[in-house]
Scaffold this active site. Structure first.
Site, PDB file in Angstrom:
ATOM      1  N   HIS A   1       0.855  -1.188   0.000  1.00 39.71           N
ATOM      2  CA  HIS A   1       0.000   0.000   0.000  1.00 39.71           C
ATOM      3  C   HIS A   1       0.891   1.239   0.000  1.00 39.71           C
ATOM      4  CE1 HIS A   1      -3.523  -2.518   1.694  1.00 39.71           C
ATOM      5  NE2 HIS A   1      -3.662  -2.327   0.387  1.00 39.71           N
TER       6      HIS A   1
ATOM      7  N   GLU B   1       1.873   3.594   3.047  1.00 38.78           N
ATOM      8  CA  GLU B   1       2.363   2.945   4.264  1.00 38.78           C
ATOM      9  C   GLU B   1       3.894   2.879   4.233  1.00 38.78           C
ATOM     10  OE1 GLU B   1       0.017  -0.650   4.507  1.00 38.78           O
ATOM     11  OE2 GLU B   1      -1.843   0.489   4.276  1.00 38.78           O
TER      12      GLU B   1
ATOM     13  N   HIS C   1       2.416  -3.866   6.692  1.00 41.53           N
ATOM     14  CA  HIS C   1       1.457  -2.782   6.424  1.00 41.53           C
ATOM     15  C   HIS C   1       1.513  -1.821   7.604  1.00 41.53           C
ATOM     16  CE1 HIS C   1      -1.051  -4.589   3.093  1.00 41.53           C
ATOM     17  NE2 HIS C   1      -0.361  -5.652   3.492  1.00 41.53           N
TER      18      HIS C   1
ATOM     19  N   GLU D   1       0.477  -5.138  10.921  1.00 40.26           N
ATOM     20  CA  GLU D   1       0.061  -3.737  10.887  1.00 40.26           C
ATOM     21  C   GLU D   1       0.982  -3.047  11.891  1.00 40.26           C
ATOM     22  OE1 GLU D   1      -2.024  -2.281   8.943  1.00 40.26           O
ATOM     23  OE2 GLU D   1      -3.347  -3.859   8.208  1.00 40.26           O
TER      24      GLU D   1
END
Ligand code: 0X9
Ligand code: ZN
Length: 430
Positions: A197, A200, A324, A394
């Site tokens: 992404h 990020e 991420h 994450e």
């Protein structure tokens, strides 16, 4: 005043390079510590409406104006002078102003390009906002990877796993004491993937600096053992086009997807909805403009195709982290279904490994779909297709742009988790 402003804009991207060409892991971290004196943020070229998409009828114009009166005249005619170079001026003028100017014989227009074209011309010179200069853009990431490979050519090699939509190489650093490049290996493999992404950016720093850490610590007993017994792959920037788009105006664009041109002219496919794992059934959108657009079909994108090919060609891969941001979580399959993975042995390993890595990072370990169900997820696919124990991290932080000060602590705790994963890669079920 305006002239100074523009000079600063051009200097803003190249000046104050905090990343020495041959920096070690420690030096890299020192350079990005919060104590580093950061230059005042470079002014953004607001006047040119540098959103990257704007085309509002204005042109970037260079005109002859040898003195103050001529410049005043141009401004009265509607030109916004931004830059003065001797007898010439450059700035913005609407199409209607341009028409009026060219009708007047005394006004000489040397060139006029659309704002969009200007944006493209400037884009190569823009970068992260100055305060975030510690983050590595594509060129800097590439340089650092090349440098690591050349300085450690006995154990590391760099190759491209494919090209992005806009033709950038997606680089992979391989760490293996005997096999180099794309040569086959039967050693158990670990695969670290970052930054699918675009916005990020911390998810590039973690695998990139983990590679730097491994190179610096290559003679530590445990690291030495992993380098000689494992096949380690690090692809820190899966979506280089999106990354560059997100930063190229010097102002973040909050951009998530890749840069595919959709049939209706909109941009981008969400790479984490494009895998062939219940593709586009839940938590993904068929709308091209949506940030979670799954693409026209599974694996429609070169960035996901590159990962597919990479994984399919390496049956020795056992463990995988896809980085991420943000939220501080360690997620394991399934992400596209509420169910648990059917294999009890795998399920137990997912829970154990995620829990251990959670202790090292302070992140919460849980099943991916407990966050939300989203199909077409990369880690569901790598697990299903390659039986690779795959985790979505994450990383910590409370936004996509958490600043440069977060890099050091995030990298340090994630080095521990990544080393733990290496320690179990020979047998993740033990
Ligand atoms: O939505 C995503 O792709 C990931 N979150 S992010 O904010 N980085 O975009 C989460 C992926 C977790 N996977 C599933 N829940 N399927
Ligand atoms: Zn993400």
């Amino acid at each position: 005043m305006k002239k100074i402003l523009l000079s600063l804009i051009f200097l803003g991207s190249s000046g104050g390079n905090l990343k020495a060409a041959d920096a070690s892991f420690d030096q890299l971290l020192k350079q990005i510590s919060p104590d580093v004196k950061v230059q005042a943020p470079a002014p953004s070229l607001e006047k040119v409406s540098m959103s990257g998409i704007a085309d509002d009828g204005r042109y970037w114009v260079t005109a002859v104006a040898s003195d103050k009166q001529a410049r005043t005249r141009l401004m009265e005619a509607g030109m916004d002078i931004v830059e003065i170079h001797g007898s010439k001026v450059s700035g913005l003028a609407h199409a209607n102003t341009l028409k009026a100017l060219s009708a007047e014989k005394s006004m000489v227009i040397e060139s006029a390009i659309t704002v969009e074209a200007l944006h493209a011309a400037l884009s190569s010179q823009k970068d992260f906002p100055t305060a975030d200069a510690a983050y590595h853009n594509y060129a800097e990431t590439t340089d650092l990877l090349k440098q690591m490979a050349s300085k450690n050519s006995d154990i590391a090699s760099l190759f491209s796993i494919g090209k992005s939509v806009e033709g950038r190489d997606i680089w992979c650093l391989r760490i293996n004491s005997n096999a180099k490049g794309t040569a086959k290996s039967s050693k158990p493999g670990a695969f670290f993937l970052g930054n699918m992404h675009a916005r990020e950016h911390l998810a590039n720093e973690v695998p990139l600096l983990f590679a730097a850490w491994l190179m610096d610590h290559r003679n530590d007993a445990d690291v030495k053992k992993y380098i000689s017994t494992l096949d380690i792959y690090i692809v820190p920037m899966n979506n280089p086009d999106g990354v560059e788009f997100d930063i190229k105006t010097g102002k973040y664009q909050m951009y998530r997807k890749n840069m595919s041109k959709n049939s209706d002219g909109s941009r981008g496919v969400d790479l984490n909805r494009n895998y062939d794992s219940w593709w586009c059934q839940q938590g993904a959108s068929h709308s091209t403009w949506a940030d979670t657009y799954c693409g026209p079909r599974a694996f429609s994108e070169p960035e996901t195709q590159a990962i597919k090919k990479f994984v399919e060609e390496r049956p020795n891969l056992r463990t995988h982290i896809s980085y991420h941001t943000y939220g501080g979580e360690i997620l394991y399959p399934w992400g596209g279904s509420d169910d648990d993975v059917p294999d009890q042995k795998d399920r137990a390993a997912f829970i154990k490994l995620a829990g251990e890595m959670g202790k090292l990072t302070g992140y919460v370990a849980r099943k991916s779909s407990d966050m939300y169900v989203a199909t077409g997820d990369s880690c569901d696919w790598t697990y299903e297709a390659g039986k690779i124990l795959s985790f979505t991290f994450e990383l910590e932080g409370s936004g996509f742009y958490p600043g440069a000060a977060i890099i050091t602590r995030t990298v340090n705790s994630n080095v521990k988790a990544a080393v733990y994963l290496l320690s179990v890669t020979d047998n993740p079920y033990k």
